[in-house]
Design a protein around this motif. Structure first.
Motif, PDB file in Angstrom:
ATOM      1  N   LEU A  68      -4.310  -1.583   9.252  1.00 26.25           N
ATOM      2  CA  LEU A  68      -4.593  -0.733   8.099  1.00 26.25           C
ATOM      3  C   LEU A  68      -4.610   0.719   8.552  1.00 26.25           C
ATOM      4  N   LEU A  86       2.399   3.943   5.713  1.00 25.32           N
ATOM      5  CA  LEU A  86       3.143   2.717   5.987  1.00 25.32           C
ATOM      6  C   LEU A  86       4.295   2.930   6.963  1.00 25.32           C
ATOM      7  N   LYS A 137       0.114  -2.962   7.673  1.00 23.33           N
ATOM      8  CA  LYS A 137       0.326  -3.813   6.505  1.00 23.33           C
ATOM      9  C   LYS A 137      -0.277  -3.220   5.233  1.00 23.33           C
ATOM     10  N   ILE A 138      -1.329  -2.412   5.390  1.00 23.35           N
ATOM     11  CA  ILE A 138      -1.973  -1.764   4.246  1.00 23.35           C
ATOM     12  C   ILE A 138      -2.123  -0.275   4.537  1.00 23.35           C
ATOM     13  N   ARG A 187      -1.304   1.035  -0.928  1.00 22.63           N
ATOM     14  CA  ARG A 187       0.031   0.548  -0.626  1.00 22.63           C
ATOM     15  C   ARG A 187      -0.070  -0.646   0.317  1.00 22.63           C
ATOM     16  N   SER A 188       0.903  -1.541   0.244  1.00 22.50           N
ATOM     17  CA  SER A 188       0.915  -2.693   1.145  1.00 22.50           C
ATOM     18  C   SER A 188       2.343  -3.134   1.386  1.00 22.50           C
ATOM     19  N   LYS A 189       2.503  -4.012   2.361  1.00 20.87           N
ATOM     20  CA  LYS A 189       3.805  -4.596   2.663  1.00 20.87           C
ATOM     21  C   LYS A 189       3.756  -6.104   2.426  1.00 20.87           C
ATOM     22  N   ILE A 224       1.063  -8.981   0.320  1.00 25.93           N
ATOM     23  CA  ILE A 224      -0.336  -8.578   0.179  1.00 25.93           C
ATOM     24  C   ILE A 224      -0.537  -7.945  -1.201  1.00 25.93           C
ATOM     25  N   ILE A 283      -2.040  -5.730  -3.134  1.00 23.06           N
ATOM     26  CA  ILE A 283      -2.940  -4.582  -3.047  1.00 23.06           C
ATOM     27  C   ILE A 283      -3.445  -4.167  -4.423  1.00 23.06           C
ATOM     28  N   ASN A 303       2.509  -4.180  -4.498  1.00 19.48           N
ATOM     29  CA  ASN A 303       2.467  -3.391  -3.264  1.00 19.48           C
ATOM     30  C   ASN A 303       2.124  -1.917  -3.479  1.00 19.48           C
ATOM     31  N   LEU A 309      -6.395  -8.838   4.976  1.00 20.81           N
ATOM     32  CA  LEU A 309      -5.677  -8.892   6.242  1.00 20.81           C
ATOM     33  C   LEU A 309      -6.013 -10.122   7.057  1.00 20.81           C
TER      34      LEU A 309
END
Length: 330
Positions: free
Chosen positions: A227, A255, A261-262, A278-280, A283, A285, A299, A329
């Protein structure tokens, strides 16, 4: 999506108000102006009224200054006396702040065109496509499928700006072959991609660049470097002479670090905190944002957390949200 009713209600009415969310991005302004230009081609009376001013880097889309910043005494009568109210690129009352009062008073059709999840009752009719890359993509589909008007350069330029930015320059997950087909058609209408990109990304204010420097200096990684977050305080705005709208897009830098990942951005407001999420991958978010009254996409999401609601100062909000993010996570 069946656009027949939408075309019919446009044809049957004469006066329209179009609004979008506070701190509008290119998809908000682009879809709003694309609809404005389309309705004007049909000879309609159209007002564009937003809670927030148009960002500096998007004013090229509104060269005639048709978008007004909301003023209760000046605009409430205009809104309430119109035939139809369009609400674009948002689906929750919190995204229009005090304009929500007059929107709820509007007794005729309130039509929302949007691509976000979890709508509230702000509109009476929703045209929502969660698979669309942008609200501008939905507007393109509507205009082209119904042959509402011919898409000229002004309409195309606005739609392209919205789609290009909301897809992260055509790299985000919702970028499909259809998205590229639309872009191709917009280029045929005269859009020059480099011109749009330069106006939005290469003509920024020096104050914004200085603020970005402070934001990047604040970057921190936690949770085994999965993160990444940054913080921006009111004093940062004062020291750089920048504005809240200058923060738009900063969160995406979180990112760009390998293994993250976050990504989160915490912006200190005078009455609370604005958080960009934001996330990948898979996830969700938006679920984290939802815990604080916000929302958005899987995301990409956002929330505004007010002191009066949580009885916490900015630093405490940062700690609380970071703690809540851990479960996404592990």
């Amino acid at each position: 999506m069946d656009f027949g009713w939408l075309k019919s209600i446009i044809e049957k009415n004469n006066t329209f108000v179009i609004t979008t969310h506070l701190n509008p991005d290119a998809d908000a302004i682009g879809s709003q102006l694309a609809l404005y230009f389309s309705l004007k081609k049909l000879g309609k009376t159209v007002y564009c009224i937003n809670y927030s001013p148009t960002p500096f880097n998007l004013k090229f889309l509104d060269s005639d200054n048709v978008i007004s910043e909301y003023n209760e005494s000046e605009h409430d009568d205009i809104i309430l006396s119109s035939d139809i109210l369009f609400i674009l690129d948002l689906n929750q009352a919190t995204r229009v702040k005090k304009m929500a009062d007059v929107i709820y008073k509007f007794e005729r059709e309130r039509i929302c065109i949007d691509h976000h999840q979890d709508p509230d009752n702000l509109a009476t009719h929703f045209y929502t496509d969660l698979t669309a890359s942008a609200t501008s993509e939905i507007l393109y589909n509507f205009i082209s499928e119904t042959k509402l008007v011919e898409i000229d350069f002004n309409i195309a330029n606005c739609l392209y700006a919205g789609i290009m930015t909301d897809t992260g320059s055509f790299r985000y997950e919702r970028t499909t072959f259809h998205t590229h087909d639309i872009a191709s058609e917009l280029l045929k209408a005269g859009v020059v991609p480099n011109d749009v990109f330069e106006e939005i990304f290469d003509k920024g204010r020096m104050e914004r660049l200085k603020l970005l420097g402070k934001a990047l200096q604040s970057i921190t990684r936690i949770y085994e470097d999965q993160l990444c977050y940054m913080t921006i305080h009111q004093k940062d705005l004062e020291e750089t002479g920048s504005l809240e709208m200058d923060v738009d897009g900063f969160v995406n830098f979180t990112l760009t670090v390998a293994g993250i990942k976050i990504g989160l951005l915490f912006f200190e407001m005078e009455d609370g905190a604005k958080v960009s999420f934001r996330s990948k991958g898979d996830i969700p978010i938006n679920k984290l944002a939802g815990e604080y009254g916000g929302g958005g996409h899987l995301n990409a999401a956002g929330a505004r957390i007010y002191k009066k609601d949580v009885n916490m100062e900015f630093d405490a909000v940062v700690e609380k949200v970071l703690a809540a993010a851990k479960k996404f996570l592990y």
